[in-house]
Design an enzyme around this catalytic site. Structure first.
Site, PDB file in Angstrom:
ATOM      1  N   ASN A   1      -8.365   1.517  10.507  1.00 17.10           N
ATOM      2  CA  ASN A   1      -7.477   1.315  11.710  1.00 17.10           C
ATOM      3  C   ASN A   1      -7.868   1.962  12.958  1.00 17.10           C
ATOM      4  OD1 ASN A   1      -3.848   1.339  12.537  1.00 17.10           O
ATOM      5  ND2 ASN A   1      -5.504   0.514  13.786  1.00 17.10           N
ATOM      6  N   THR A   2      -7.789   3.291  12.949  1.00 15.28           N
ATOM      7  CA  THR A   2      -8.262   4.049  14.096  1.00 15.28           C
ATOM      8  C   THR A   2      -9.523   3.887  14.543  1.00 15.28           C
ATOM      9  OG1 THR A   2      -6.552   5.689  13.410  1.00 15.28           O
ATOM     10  CG2 THR A   2      -8.100   6.349  15.177  1.00 15.28           C
TER      11      THR A   2
ATOM     12  N   ALA B   1      -9.067   5.816   5.028  1.00 15.11           N
ATOM     13  CA  ALA B   1      -9.059   6.852   5.960  1.00 15.11           C
ATOM     14  C   ALA B   1     -10.352   7.707   6.278  1.00 15.11           C
ATOM     15  CB  ALA B   1      -7.958   7.792   5.474  1.00 15.11           C
ATOM     16  N   GLY B   2     -10.576   7.859   7.647  1.00 18.50           N
ATOM     17  CA  GLY B   2     -11.442   8.968   7.742  1.00 18.50           C
ATOM     18  C   GLY B   2     -12.736   8.083   8.292  1.00 18.50           C
TER      19      GLY B   2
ATOM     20  N   LYS C   1       1.024  -1.223  -0.082  1.00 12.37           N
ATOM     21  CA  LYS C   1      -0.015   0.284  -0.137  1.00 12.37           C
ATOM     22  C   LYS C   1       0.897   1.162   0.055  1.00 12.37           C
ATOM     23  CE  LYS C   1      -2.950   2.924   2.855  1.00 12.37           C
ATOM     24  NZ  LYS C   1      -3.245   3.414   4.136  1.00 12.37           N
TER      25      LYS C   1
END
Length: 290
Positions: free
Chosen positions: A241-242, A219-220, A132
């Site tokens: 992830n987060t 993301a986001g 990635k």
């Protein structure tokens, strides 16, 4: 560059926000073997997960097991995959016999560093060439530097890598990355780690409609409904992830994300009803008894 912080305007026609698919509607009511392919490899889970920000290795393993993810992404510059022999190795917790690794270039701000990081990962992972790519523009927004991304992608592709590439939500850039040979394009939904959800649904939808390679939101995402929306827009998958690791209960959130991905995918395949401005009676209005 389109703004990822843009909200949908009230003037946007309702049905323009939702994809109309030309897929086969005669499929069974329950979906089986709904896999997707990246670089010639088949995967049944459309949820890809990261390995950072968990409190310890056990929580990492528990959350990823619960998510059902088959592909796990690893930040090569921040995670030990064999560089440090005296430290815990993530590969021992997530062995290659159970997962497909997606080494990433998180923390790279120029093409040369990103390319060097991918080559290090390939050496440490015995020739593994699926990566990635992300080349960041600045530390505050973590938006991609698209010029450096193009440069790094070209060099990596020429060097035999299968590149899944993180980019902005610009349909033109997404198509260019596909045409140069990236095996998957991964537009952001919002800034990395922000949890803001999909800020520009129409651009994500356009990217999906124009693509001939897998499109995965990256993301986001902040919660399960964000993941479901991404799938309802026709994305092939979501990487996060987060959203899982920073939840108060990461294992439970991993379970929620797994279900959201499945629900969103099934809703997309089913084909949603047209959105209408005014009411429409649920029961027939003809042939009333009185």
């Amino acid at each position: 560059m389109p703004s990822v912080a843009a909200e949908q305007t009230p003037a946007t026609p309702l049905n323009n926000q939702f994809p109309k698919t030309d897929i086969d509607r005669s499929m069974p009511n329950e979906i089986h073997n709904d896999s997707f392919s990246v670089a010639g490899r088949e995967f049944t889970s459309r949820l890809l997960v990261g390995t950072g920000k968990y409190k310890d290795m056990q929580e990492t393993r528990d959350a990823i097991d619960t998510s059902g993810a088959e592909i796990v992404t690893i930040a090569v510059r921040r995670t030990n995959i064999g560089q440090n022999k005296d430290e815990p190795n993530i590969l021992e917790v997530l062995p290659p016999s159970e997962f497909t690794y997606l080494p990433n270039t998180a923390g790279c701000f120029d093409a040369q560093t990103a390319v060097r990081t991918c080559r290090l990962a390939r050496e440490l992972l015995d020739g593994h060439n699926l990566v990635k790519l992300e080349v960041l523009g600045d530390e505050k927004t973590l938006f991609p530097d698209v010029v450096q991304t193009l440069q790094a992608a070209e060099e990596l592709i020429n060097d035999g890598f299968d590149v899944m590439v993180y980019t902005n939500d610009d349909p033109i850039m997404a198509k260019r990355l596909e045409e140069m040979g990236c095996v998957a394009v991964m537009p952001l939904a919002a800034p990395i780690g922000s949890g803001l959800g999909i800020r520009n649904r129409l651009n994500i939808r356009t990217i999906v409609e124009n693509a001939k390679v897998p499109i995965l939101v990256d993301a986001g995402v902040g919660t399960a409904s964000d993941a479901a929306v991404a799938m309802e827009l026709g994305c092939d998958g979501v990487l996060m992830n987060t959203a899982i690791a920073a939840a108060q209960n990461p294992v439970l959130m991993a379970s929620a994300m797994k279900k959201a991905i499945q629900a969103g995918r099934e809703a997309y395949l089913a084909g949603r009803m047209p959105a209408k401005r005014f009411a429409s009676a649920s029961s027939p209005v003809d042939g009333l008894f009185f």
